[in-house]
Design an enzyme around this catalytic site. Structure first.
Site, PDB file in Angstrom:
ATOM      1  CB  THR A  40       3.807 -21.711  -1.932  1.00 20.26           C
ATOM      2  OG1 THR A  40       3.758 -22.778  -2.889  1.00 20.26           O
ATOM      3  CG2 THR A  40       4.267 -20.439  -2.625  1.00 20.26           C
ATOM      4  CB  CYS A  41       2.796 -19.561   2.854  1.00 17.89           C
ATOM      5  SG  CYS A  41       2.803 -18.214   4.058  1.00 17.89           S
ATOM      6  N   GLY A 176       5.360 -10.148 -16.918  1.00 18.54           N
ATOM      7  CA  GLY A 176       4.091 -10.332 -16.220  1.00 18.54           C
ATOM      8  C   GLY A 176       3.838  -9.199 -15.249  1.00 18.54           C
ATOM      9  N   GLY A 262       2.039 -16.315 -13.866  1.00 20.14           N
ATOM     10  CA  GLY A 262       0.996 -17.150 -13.276  1.00 20.14           C
ATOM     11  C   GLY A 262       1.533 -18.447 -12.702  1.00 20.14           C
ATOM     12  CG  HIS A 436      -7.415  12.105  15.132  1.00 20.63           C
ATOM     13  ND1 HIS A 436      -7.343  12.358  13.781  1.00 20.63           N
ATOM     14  CD2 HIS A 436      -6.616  13.029  15.747  1.00 20.63           C
ATOM     15  CE1 HIS A 436      -6.547  13.397  13.575  1.00 20.63           C
ATOM     16  NE2 HIS A 436      -6.092  13.820  14.751  1.00 20.63           N
TER      17      HIS A 436
END
Length: 453
Positions: A40-41, A176, A262, A436
Site C-alpha cells: 500500500t505505501c 468519512g 476504514g 533557535h
C-alpha cells in the site's frame, strides 16, 4: 513441490525486508506478491498521496504568495495530468527500485500470483505447490465499502482509485472524517474543487482528544471545506450531472464521491482455514507479542495482524521478527510506543496516550498546551494555526503522550518520541538547549508549563 527455507506472502513494508535479511543469512526464500511490490505505501498510500499533498501545498502557497510580497500574475492553474504523473513517477521509482534490489539477490525467488494455504507448511500459487517450515504473512489491507443505500449504483472512489484521477472534480464528497478522508479533502480543496466531508460520528478524527478534533475542523473550514458531523441516513443516487449524497440533515450535489470509512485486512482469500490460522471477528490474524500466529511456523506482519495500521509499524514488525528469529533477541510488540501523523497542512504529530486515555489510566497527570501563535518559526512563516499539547505522569515524571498540530508537527514530535523511548523524564528534557529559531525550541517551554489537572 518446491521447497524453501521460508515463504513470504505479500510484499508490503515488512515482508520484503525480512526476506532480504533471511537471504543474507544464506536461506532460500520465496516472496509471493499478487499485485505490486511495495504494498500500500508505495503503490496506493504514503508515497503517492504525500506526493499529491506536496502538489496541493504548492498551489496553496502560490495562491497566498502576495501576503509574502511575492506577486504571481493571473490565476493559479492546476494541471491534474501533471499532478497525477508526478505521483505515479514517485511510485514507479520506488517499485522499480525493489524489483532491481530483489533481482540482485541469490536465494530470492519472486513470484507474481495469488497464494493460498494447502496446509500449515504448504501454499499453492499459479498451479505450483511450495513448502517451507516458516511462512510469513504480510498481505496488507484494503478499503472498506459500507453497505449504504445506493452505494452500488454510483461510481465511487476509494483511496486506491482516487490517486489515478487526472481531472479535477467539480465537487468532491468525502464519506468519512478520519485520516485518509481528511488528507484527500484538503488536498482536493487546494486543487480547486468544492469539498464536503460527511462523518457519522460527532467529531472529525475521532481517536483524538476533542480539542485536537475541533482544531482540525477549524483548519479545514478556514479553507472553505464544508463539514457535516453527526450525519446519519447517508444515501446515494445518480443525478443528471453527478451524484446526490443525502443525509438526515443535508443534501449535497457532488460530481465525485470518495468512500473513506476504514480498511479491512486481505485475509479472506488466503485459505487460512486450511492452515488452521485464527482470525478475529474483523478478519485480522491473531498474533502474540512476537507476531506468531496460533500455528507453529506461521507469523503475520503489518496491517493484516491488527497491531498497527501504518507503514512504520509494519516495518517495525519486520524488525521485531528479524531480531527474534535471526539475531537471538527477544523483542515484543507491546514495547512499541505508538506514534503517527495526520498529513493535513499543518500536520498533526502524535505519540503515546491522548488526554482521555491518560485520565482513564488512573495516573495523576499533568498537562500543558501552547498555541502555535506563540512559536517564532510559525510567526515567521505566517503559519500559526494549531497548538502543542503534552501529557505527563505527575509521580514518575515520564511523558505519557503528546500532540503537535502545527507547522512541522510531524517532525517536531520526534523529539518527544525519542524521549519517551529512552525513558527520559520531562524535567531532564527541560534542560535541553534547542536551536533557535525552530518549532522544537518550544518543547522545553511546553514541558515547563506542565500543571496537575
Amino acid at each position: 513441490m518446491k521447497s524453501f527455507d521460508a515463504i513470504v506472502i505479500g510484499a508490503g513494508q515488512a515482508g520484503p525486508f525480512l526476506a532480504a535479511r533471511m537471504v543474507e543469512k544464506g536461506m532460500k526464500v520465496a516472496l509471493i506478491e499478487r499485485k505490486f511490490l511495495g504494498g500500500t505505501c508505495v503503490n496506493a498510500g504514503c508515497m503517492p498521496t504525500k506526493t499529491l499533498v506536496a502538489s496541493a501545498r504548492a498551489a496553496h502557497v502560490a495562491r497566498n504568495s502576495a501576503a509574502y510580497g511575492v506577486n504571481i500574475p493571473g490565476e493559479i492553474a492546476i494541471d491534474m495530468k501533471v499532478v497525477r504523473a508526478r505521483a505515479e513517477t514517485v511510485t514507479m521509482n520506488a517499485r522499480n527500485g525493489l524489483i532491481g534490489w530483489f533481482a540482485g539477490m541469490d536465494g530470492m525467488t519472486v513470484i507474481s500470483g495469488h497464494a493460498r494455504f494447502e496446509d500449515p507448511k504448504t501454499v499453492s500459487v499459479n498451479g505450483e505447490t511450495l513448502t517451507a517450515p516458516r511462512i510469513f504473512l504480510n498481505v496488507g489491507a484494503r478499503p472498506v465499502i459500507p453497505d449504504l443505500p445506493g452505494v452500488n449504483d454510483i461510481d465511487y472512489l476509494t483511496s486506491t482509485s482516487i490517486i489515478h484521477l487526472d481531472r479535477l472534480p467539480r465537487h468532491l464528497a468525502v464519506i468519512g472524517g478520519s485520516y485518509i478522508g481528511l488528507e484527500f479533502a484538503q488536498m482536493y480543496r487546494r486543487f480547486g474543487a468544492e469539498v464536503s466531508i460527511i462523518e457519522h460520528g460527532p467529531k472529525l478524527a475521532s481517536r483524538e482528544d476533542e480539542d485536537i478534533s475541533d482544531a482540525i475542523a477549524d483548519v479545514l473550514r478556514s479553507e472553505g471545506i464544508d463539514i457535516h458531523t453527526g450525519a446519519s441516513d447517508i444515501a446515494f443516487a445518480k443525478s443528471s450531472d453527478g451524484i446526490t449524497v443525502a443525509t438526515d440533515s443535508a443534501r449535497i450535489d457532488a460530481s465525485h464521491v470518495l468512500i473513506a470509512t476504514g480498511r479491512k485486512p486481505n485475509t479472506d482469500d488466503l485459505g487460512l482455514e486450511a492452515a488452521g490460522v485464527i482470525t478475529d471477528k474483523h478478519g485480522y490474524i491473531t498474533v502474540d507479542d512476537r507476531l506468531a500466529t496460533n500455528v507453529d511456523g506461521i507469523w503475520a506482519l503489518g496491517d493484516c495482524n491488527g497491531r498497527g495500521a501504518f507503514t512504520h509499524t509494519s516495518y517495525n514488525d519486520f524488525e521485531i521478527a528479524a531480531a527474534n528469529l535471526l539475531d537471538g533477541d527477544d523483542r515484543k510488540v507491546s514495547s512499541r510506543i505508538l506514534a503517527y501523523a495526520l498529513y493535513i497542512d499543518p500536520p498533526l504529530g502524535r505519540v503515546g496516550m491522548t488526554e482521555k486515555q491518560a485520565r482513564a489510566s488512573g495516573c495523576k497527570i499533568m498537562i500543558s498546551t501552547r498555541p502555535m501563535s506563540r512559536v517564532g518559526r510559525a510567526n515567521e512563516r505566517g503559519e500559526t494555526k494549531g497548538f502543542m499539547k503534552v501529557i505527563a505522569d505527575a509521580e514518575t515524571k515520564k511523558i505519557l503522550g503528546a500532540a503537535i498540530l502545527g507547522i512541522e508537527g510531524d517532525e517536531v514530535i520526534h523529539g518527544i518520541i525519542d524521549a519517551m523511548n529512552a525513558g527520559t523524564t520531562y524535567p531532564a528534557l527541560q534542560w535541553s538547549v534547542p536551536i533557535h529559531p525552530t518549532v522544537s525550541e518550544l518543547i522545553p517551554t511546553l514541558l515547563g508549563d506542565l500543571k496537575p489537572v
